[in-house]
Design a protein around this motif. Structure first.
Motif, PDB file in Angstrom:
ATOM      1  N   VAL A 154     -27.460 -14.068  -9.086  1.00  0.00           N
ATOM      2  CA  VAL A 154     -26.701 -15.041  -9.864  1.00  0.00           C
ATOM      3  C   VAL A 154     -25.209 -14.857  -9.613  1.00  0.00           C
ATOM      4  N   THR A 155     -24.535 -15.923  -9.191  1.00  0.00           N
ATOM      5  CA  THR A 155     -23.082 -15.901  -9.023  1.00  0.00           C
ATOM      6  C   THR A 155     -22.472 -17.075  -9.762  1.00  0.00           C
ATOM      7  N   ASP A 156     -21.189 -16.923 -10.142  1.00  0.00           N
ATOM      8  CA  ASP A 156     -20.468 -18.086 -10.673  1.00  0.00           C
ATOM      9  C   ASP A 156     -19.403 -18.552  -9.679  1.00  0.00           C
ATOM     10  N   GLY A 157     -19.427 -17.969  -8.470  1.00  0.00           N
ATOM     11  CA  GLY A 157     -18.601 -18.452  -7.374  1.00  0.00           C
ATOM     12  C   GLY A 157     -17.116 -18.230  -7.505  1.00  0.00           C
ATOM     13  N   ILE A 158     -16.696 -17.375  -8.441  1.00  0.00           N
ATOM     14  CA  ILE A 158     -15.259 -17.260  -8.687  1.00  0.00           C
ATOM     15  C   ILE A 158     -14.562 -16.263  -7.773  1.00  0.00           C
ATOM     16  N   GLY A 188     -28.155 -15.785   0.690  1.00  0.00           N
ATOM     17  CA  GLY A 188     -28.080 -14.743   1.713  1.00  0.00           C
ATOM     18  C   GLY A 188     -28.556 -13.394   1.200  1.00  0.00           C
ATOM     19  N   LYS A 189     -28.146 -13.030  -0.013  1.00  0.00           N
ATOM     20  CA  LYS A 189     -28.584 -11.754  -0.576  1.00  0.00           C
ATOM     21  C   LYS A 189     -30.103 -11.709  -0.712  1.00  0.00           C
ATOM     22  N   LEU A 190     -30.694 -12.807  -1.140  1.00  0.00           N
ATOM     23  CA  LEU A 190     -32.149 -12.831  -1.311  1.00  0.00           C
ATOM     24  C   LEU A 190     -32.871 -12.804   0.034  1.00  0.00           C
ATOM     25  N   ASP A 191     -32.283 -13.406   1.070  1.00  0.00           N
ATOM     26  CA  ASP A 191     -32.859 -13.270   2.415  1.00  0.00           C
ATOM     27  C   ASP A 191     -32.895 -11.802   2.831  1.00  0.00           C
ATOM     28  N   THR A 213     -30.273  -4.750 -22.602  1.00  0.00           N
ATOM     29  CA  THR A 213     -31.165  -5.732 -23.214  1.00  0.00           C
ATOM     30  C   THR A 213     -32.013  -6.463 -22.181  1.00  0.00           C
ATOM     31  N   TYR A 214     -31.446  -6.627 -20.978  1.00  0.00           N
ATOM     32  CA  TYR A 214     -32.114  -7.367 -19.909  1.00  0.00           C
ATOM     33  C   TYR A 214     -32.239  -6.487 -18.667  1.00  0.00           C
ATOM     34  N   LYS A 215     -33.156  -6.864 -17.811  1.00  0.00           N
ATOM     35  CA  LYS A 215     -33.346  -6.150 -16.542  1.00  0.00           C
ATOM     36  C   LYS A 215     -32.320  -6.704 -15.544  1.00  0.00           C
ATOM     37  N   CYS A 216     -31.171  -6.046 -15.425  1.00  0.00           N
ATOM     38  CA  CYS A 216     -30.102  -6.578 -14.585  1.00  0.00           C
ATOM     39  C   CYS A 216     -29.207  -5.463 -14.065  1.00  0.00           C
ATOM     40  N   PHE A 217     -28.475  -5.773 -13.005  1.00  0.00           N
ATOM     41  CA  PHE A 217     -27.423  -4.894 -12.508  1.00  0.00           C
ATOM     42  C   PHE A 217     -26.392  -5.737 -11.784  1.00  0.00           C
ATOM     43  N   ASN A 218     -25.226  -5.154 -11.551  1.00  0.00           N
ATOM     44  CA  ASN A 218     -24.145  -5.860 -10.858  1.00  0.00           C
ATOM     45  C   ASN A 218     -23.942  -5.220  -9.500  1.00  0.00           C
ATOM     46  N   ASP A 219     -24.158  -6.000  -8.453  1.00  0.00           N
ATOM     47  CA  ASP A 219     -24.086  -5.441  -7.110  1.00  0.00           C
ATOM     48  C   ASP A 219     -22.670  -5.033  -6.734  1.00  0.00           C
ATOM     49  N   PHE A 264     -38.264 -16.631 -17.381  1.00  0.00           N
ATOM     50  CA  PHE A 264     -38.684 -15.705 -16.322  1.00  0.00           C
ATOM     51  C   PHE A 264     -38.823 -14.302 -16.922  1.00  0.00           C
ATOM     52  N   PRO A 265     -39.863 -14.008 -17.664  1.00  0.00           N
ATOM     53  CA  PRO A 265     -39.950 -12.725 -18.379  1.00  0.00           C
ATOM     54  C   PRO A 265     -40.011 -11.506 -17.476  1.00  0.00           C
ATOM     55  N   ASN A 266     -40.408 -11.673 -16.219  1.00  0.00           N
ATOM     56  CA  ASN A 266     -40.535 -10.528 -15.321  1.00  0.00           C
ATOM     57  C   ASN A 266     -39.380 -10.412 -14.327  1.00  0.00           C
ATOM     58  N   LEU A 267     -38.312 -11.168 -14.541  1.00  0.00           N
ATOM     59  CA  LEU A 267     -37.252 -11.307 -13.554  1.00  0.00           C
ATOM     60  C   LEU A 267     -36.237 -10.165 -13.615  1.00  0.00           C
ATOM     61  N   LEU A 268     -35.836  -9.679 -12.427  1.00  0.00           N
ATOM     62  CA  LEU A 268     -34.692  -8.789 -12.281  1.00  0.00           C
ATOM     63  C   LEU A 268     -33.500  -9.648 -11.872  1.00  0.00           C
ATOM     64  N   VAL A 269     -32.371  -9.505 -12.573  1.00  0.00           N
ATOM     65  CA  VAL A 269     -31.176 -10.304 -12.306  1.00  0.00           C
ATOM     66  C   VAL A 269     -30.110  -9.443 -11.656  1.00  0.00           C
ATOM     67  N   GLN A 270     -29.638  -9.897 -10.505  1.00  0.00           N
ATOM     68  CA  GLN A 270     -28.518  -9.246  -9.833  1.00  0.00           C
ATOM     69  C   GLN A 270     -27.290 -10.149  -9.972  1.00  0.00           C
ATOM     70  N   PHE A 271     -26.259  -9.655 -10.674  1.00  0.00           N
ATOM     71  CA  PHE A 271     -25.009 -10.398 -10.802  1.00  0.00           C
ATOM     72  C   PHE A 271     -24.174 -10.207  -9.537  1.00  0.00           C
ATOM     73  N   GLU A 272     -23.519 -11.264  -9.106  1.00  0.00           N
ATOM     74  CA  GLU A 272     -22.812 -11.234  -7.828  1.00  0.00           C
ATOM     75  C   GLU A 272     -21.492 -12.014  -7.917  1.00  0.00           C
ATOM     76  N   ASP A 273     -20.393 -11.364  -7.536  1.00  0.00           N
ATOM     77  CA  ASP A 273     -19.087 -12.015  -7.340  1.00  0.00           C
ATOM     78  C   ASP A 273     -18.558 -12.724  -8.574  1.00  0.00           C
ATOM     79  N   PHE A 274     -18.736 -12.111  -9.741  1.00  0.00           N
ATOM     80  CA  PHE A 274     -18.029 -12.553 -10.936  1.00  0.00           C
ATOM     81  C   PHE A 274     -16.603 -11.998 -10.904  1.00  0.00           C
ATOM     82  N   SER A 275     -15.716 -12.550 -11.718  1.00  0.00           N
ATOM     83  CA  SER A 275     -14.363 -12.012 -11.795  1.00  0.00           C
ATOM     84  C   SER A 275     -14.419 -10.579 -12.305  1.00  0.00           C
ATOM     85  N   THR A 276     -13.370  -9.820 -12.044  1.00  0.00           N
ATOM     86  CA  THR A 276     -13.363  -8.405 -12.412  1.00  0.00           C
ATOM     87  C   THR A 276     -13.671  -8.198 -13.889  1.00  0.00           C
ATOM     88  N   ASP A 277     -12.930  -8.878 -14.765  1.00  0.00           N
ATOM     89  CA  ASP A 277     -13.127  -8.679 -16.206  1.00  0.00           C
ATOM     90  C   ASP A 277     -14.530  -9.092 -16.630  1.00  0.00           C
TER      91      ASP A 277
END
Length: 529
Positions: free
Chosen positions: A112-116, A134-137, A223-229, A198-211
């Motif tokens: 998941v990215t917000d393109g910022i 690309g990351k998912l490929d 709370t959620y299955k996630c990490f920030n690459d 998507f109850p079984n989903l792992l979320v990878q955050f990508e290219d959000f602003s620093t803050d």
């Protein structure tokens, strides 16, 4: 509609060779990207097979550096829907939008990215989707994640980039980005809906602003299955390379590993995230967290970061120096002379920030200086490999964020092979291990053990050659080893939900992991992870 029947003498092997010939005939990276994108639509099995067998050649097209060009031009090269856009206008009905995804039951991993903040290229808005694709490929090629289980997502929240707002072909919503309150409301609704749909989903955050990268990682990680690459993935891959780089440097100088001194040039989310990860290096040497922090210095556009600076951003306070009382140090050479670092890391996105004077200063202080220009793409790299080799007479220990070719140095009379601190080494294995362990969340220890596994994955020839990272050709074996370490760390943290894996030996577990990897070969079952 005419039936699409191949010629009588059609051969799959010949067609594979034909596709590679067509790819290599393209005159620039963007054309190659467009060709591969079309091939994936026409024949995904062939696309992934060619990718897997030609990783060194194709990864730089699908990932850094060419994916940056693809993002900047995405509204103009767009052919068909490829991922999922969730717009700021969808606020209040995000769950309905997510539920339109065609492979709901199969979905296991989303980028998941917000393109910022795409690759140091700025706010690209809705053009950022190719980063998620690309990351998912690379998850698919590098760790055998099944293609139908991947969900590329771009949060279309507007853009502050004028040229996109004025571009008649721009694919995204034409409005400024939301303020903090509206953004927080959107992200809370988005993550709640993601868990419901998507109850079984792992979320990878990508290219959000620093803050926002730090804010939403802290807000959602328990709370959620996630990490920030950008924070954890980059930190883990750099920590891994630093283990091997520090060993090589200490072998040359005799310096104890615990006495290495690390200087970070760039203090955004990636820089501080990597710096925090590198405290683990010193903790492995028996240091406390406070002692480990003292071995790391950070520099931003205003100079050495000290605790007495007015208006210091929250994420920069962790490494702000409290033991410096002189005038502000704003020049990198002066900072190097004050700190006397053994390692200089660049996460600034400032092209050629490491000048000849900077590199020679590092070489004067160290028998084998560690120089890691990690900004992507190459157009943002702090120093080019050839220059680093020549300015240190070949003594530099080097790894970059984007790929450089091996270099024959006239001054040393030999060929030097660069390292690449590519997140691709680490995030596919983290994802695979998280999914197979059915972990409820991604813990710090899972990230840390992934890094340790990568550091230990060099084979005898790579170790003999003085590399700090293994060669990319072995990525699936490397991902399997990382996944095993991630599973064990999840078990030790009691966040796993695959009890059948808890008591098997490492050899049995490693074999199980490899058996779960999807392969593009037709003979392989398509019911794997």
């Amino acid at each position: 509609m005419f039936a699409r029947i191949p010629p009588p003498n059609f051969s799959s092997a010949t067609h594979r060779a034909r596709c590679l010939t067509q790819l290599r005939s393209k005159s620039n990276g963007l054309e190659k990207y467009i060709f591969l994108n079309g091939l994936k639509e026409r024949d995904p099995n062939l696309f992934y097979s060619i990718l897997y067998d030609n990783m060194r050649e194709i990864v730089p097209i699908l990932y850094t550096p060419t994916v940056g060009d693809a993002c900047q031009n995405y509204s103009h090269i767009w052919r068909r829907p490829e991922g999922l856009y969730v717009s700021i206008g969808d606020k209040g009905r995000i769950r309905e939008v997510l539920a339109t995804w065609p492979n709901l039951r199969d979905a296991r991993i989303a980028v998941v990215t917000d393109g910022i903040r795409i690759l140091g290229l700025g706010d690209l808005g809705a053009n950022g989707l190719p980063i998620s694709i690309g990351k998912l490929d690379l998850y698919i090629a590098g760790a055998g994640i099944r293609p139908t289980s991947t969900v590329p997502i771009c949060l279309d929240l507007g853009t502050s980039t004028k040229k996109y707002l004025e571009d008649p072909l721009y694919i995204g919503v034409r409005r400024p980005r939301p303020d903090a309150k509206e953004m927080d409301e959107f992200m809370t609704e988005f993550m709640t809906a993601m868990k419901e749909v998507f109850p079984n989903l792992l979320v990878q955050f990508e290219d959000f602003s620093t803050d926002n990268a730090f804010k939403y990682l802290d807000k959602f990680r328990n709370t959620y299955k996630c990490f920030n690459d950008d924070i954890q993935g980059t930190g883990a891959v750099v920590l891994s390379g630093f283990f091997n780089a520090a060993r090589l440097a200490s072998e040359a100088s005799g310096l104890p590993l615990k006495d290495h001194r690390i200087l970070f040039f760039g203090a955004g989310s990636a820089g501080i995230g990597v710096a925090k990860q590198l405290t683990s290096f010193f903790k492995f040497m028996g240091m406390s967290e406070e002692e480990a922090k003292k071995q790391i210095w950070t520099v931003d556009s205003k100079g050495l970061i000290t605790a007495d600076r007015k208006g210091l951003q929250e994420h920069k306070k962790y490494f702000a120096r409290t033991n410096y009382e002189g005038p502000p140090l704003t020049n990198l050479i002066d900072i190097i002379n004050h700190v006397k670092p053994t390692a200089l890391l660049g996460l600034s996105t400032i092209r050629n920030a490491f000048t000849k004077e900077v590199i020679t200063s590092m070489a004067a202080l160290n028998a084998r200086p560690i120089v890691l220009p990690l900004s992507n793409p190459i157009s943002m790299s702090e120093v080019d490999y050839e220059d680093a080799v020549e300015w240190t007479n070949g003594s530099v220990i080097f790894a970059s964020g984007s790929p450089y070719r091996s270099y024959f140095s006239p001054s040393t009379g030999r060929t030097h092979e660069p390292g690449q601190g590519n997140n691709m080494y680490i995030f596919p294995g983290i994802g695979l291990g998280t999914l197979l362990s059915k972990a409820s969340r991604v813990t710090d220890s899972m990230i840390e053990q992934a890094s340790v596994a990568l550091a230990g994955s060099l084979d005898k020839e790579e170790t003999k050659s003085g590399l700090v990272y293994p060669r990319l050709d072995r990525i699936r074996d490397i991902s399997a080893q990382i996944a095993m370490s991630v599973i064990r760390a999840a078990q030790n943290s009691y966040v796993d939900n695959s009890p059948q894996l808890r008591h098997v030996t490492d050899n049995v577990l490693l074999q199980y992991i490899k058996e779960q990897m999807w392969s593009p070969q037709p003979s392989k079952s398509d019911t794997k992870m």
